[in-house]
Design an enzyme around this catalytic site. Structure first.
Site, PDB file in Angstrom:
ATOM      1  N   ASP A  34      -8.973  -0.273   6.831  1.00  9.00           N
ATOM      2  CA  ASP A  34      -9.160  -1.579   7.212  1.00  9.00           C
ATOM      3  C   ASP A  34      -7.691  -2.051   8.252  1.00  9.00           C
ATOM      4  O   ASP A  34      -7.725  -2.755   8.877  1.00  9.00           O
ATOM      5  CB  ASP A  34      -9.426  -3.415   6.536  1.00  9.00           C
ATOM      6  CG  ASP A  34     -10.708  -3.453   7.208  1.00  9.00           C
ATOM      7  OD1 ASP A  34     -11.603  -3.042   8.460  1.00  9.00           O
ATOM      8  OD2 ASP A  34     -11.678  -3.624   5.749  1.00  9.00           O
ATOM      9  N   LYS A  70       0.773  -0.818   0.299  1.00  9.60           N
ATOM     10  CA  LYS A  70      -0.355  -0.179  -0.240  1.00  9.60           C
ATOM     11  C   LYS A  70       0.930   1.058   0.123  1.00  9.60           C
ATOM     12  O   LYS A  70       0.432   2.232  -0.364  1.00  9.60           O
ATOM     13  CB  LYS A  70      -0.820  -0.140   1.584  1.00  9.60           C
ATOM     14  CG  LYS A  70      -2.056  -0.751   1.011  1.00  9.60           C
ATOM     15  CD  LYS A  70      -2.408  -0.725  -0.536  1.00  9.60           C
ATOM     16  CE  LYS A  70      -4.145  -0.527   0.197  1.00  9.60           C
ATOM     17  NZ  LYS A  70      -4.820  -0.859  -1.248  1.00  9.60           N
TER      18      LYS A  70
END
Length: 373
Positions: free
Chosen positions: A108, A76
């Site tokens: 999340d 990410k």
């Protein structure tokens, strides 16, 4: 078309025969230059696992191990770093002030932590919204990046909605990795950031003697941003050996599989899954044209499938959480069991095929954090 031949239950599966002919524009070349300029940048490992190749009846299997990317335990950081860089550069170019801003996002785990890390590094603030039930270790990791964290009583989709509302405040900017009508530029930059991962795979395969690239790439999918980047990479260049692209989702949240089956972007009601980062009910609007055009196949897997895959990858020396291991779980589901030979033919796989699995996360920070948000 879908495959309903499996027993004792049908494999949640979709395949389209013409995806390898679909084409799109490539990602910008300056993304990788930017990542290379970062002080903690290094390519992640591409690890060959001969035992999996033997098990699955293919020539070679490689795993792209994203358990440590730019100092964080997931891929990410590639998208978050590029998007934050572009966002702040645009703000400066538009003369929108020199003071700090608050970067707002929903997550999340891994995306929010990456946004928070970039914000702190660049002297900005971060406010991260998490859906109910996020693992406490994931929350603690985000807080450790000096971010404000707010828990939302609801699903990931609800956390995105609340984050978007909060970002309407003065000096706040939403940095979200899913797009919708009216909010697509920043999610597009996040997708561009993931192109570095794909470029590394090309170079690493070539160094290992695979000069023509892979025959199949298996990608874990939540909202579809990483899959969009993979489709963009492999469908943006003319090639007679374009690889098959397989998306993998939890059975509890098969929003891309359901959308492909129905031929239109739809939302699904999500359930509980250990693949928390893939627990998304709606594909990203900017990802959908690429997914519907360039994905060869989609499959949904159970938590047990993912847990077994994570255990097997660990035994082979690759630390992978449930989301990252979904790529192996999905490939196993497709290439074994009733109907496997038909599915293998549909994907053009044979005994000499080269397969790349994207293991999108490690397990250090949060065993249930995410591959796609």
């Amino acid at each position: 078309m879908s495959d309903n031949a499996a027993s004792p239950r049908a494999l949640p599966w979709f395949v389209r025969p013409d995806a390898r002919a679909w084409r799109c524009e490539p990602a910008p070349t300056d993304v990788r230059v930017f990542h290379s300029s970062l002080p903690d940048h290094a390519p992640t490992a591409l690890t060959e696992l001969p035992s999996l190749a033997e098990e699955l009846g293919v020539g070679r299997v490689f795993v792209k191990d994203e358990s440590c990317r730019l100092g964080l335990p997931a891929f990410k950081a590639l998208g978050a770093s590029w998007a934050v860089h572009r966002t702040l550069a645009e703000r400066a170019a538009n003369g929108e002030g020199q003071g700090p801003v608050t970067l707002v996002t929903a997550t999340d785990g891994n995306h929010g932590r990456a946004v928070a890390r970039m914000a702190h590094r660049l002297g900005q603030r971060a406010h991260v919204f998490v859906p109910q039930g996020v693992h406490p270790q994931a929350v603690a990791a985000i807080v450790a990046e000096q971010a404000e964290v707010t828990e939302v009583a609801g699903s990931y989709d609800e956390a995105v909605r609340v984050a978007a509302e909060a970002a309407a405040a003065p000096d706040a900017i939403l940095v979200q990795d899913t797009g919708w009508a009216g909010y697509e530029q920043i999610p597009g930059w996040i997708v561009e950031g993931y192109s570095t991962l794909c470029a590394e795979i090309d170079e690493q395969l070539a160094a290992d003697g695979v000069v023509d690239g892979p025959d199949l790439v298996s990608v874990p999918v939540g909202v579809g941003s990483l899959a969009q980047a993979v489709v963009t990479h492999y469908r943006s260049r003319p090639s007679e050996r374009a690889p098959a692209l397989l998306s993998v989702e939890p059975e509890a949240a098969p929003c891309v599989l359901e959308s492909l089956t129905l031929g239109a972007l739809v939302s699904v009601t999500t359930g509980e899954t250990i693949m928390a980062g893939l627990n998304c009910g709606t594909p990203s609007s900017i990802a959908w044209p690429h997914l519907s055009g360039g994905l060869d196949a989609a499959v949904a897997v159970t938590d047990a499938d993912s847990a077994r895959a994570a255990t097997d990858l660990a035994a082979a020396g690759v630390a992978s959480g449930p989301c990252g291991a979904a790529s192996l779980a999905g490939l196993r589901a497709v290439l074994t069991g009733v109907g496997a030979e038909e599915r293998r033919r549909a994907l053009g796989l044979g005994p000499s095929s080269v397969v790349v699995l994207l293991s999108t996360e490690g397990i250090a920070a949060n065993p249930h954090a995410g591959a796609d948000h």
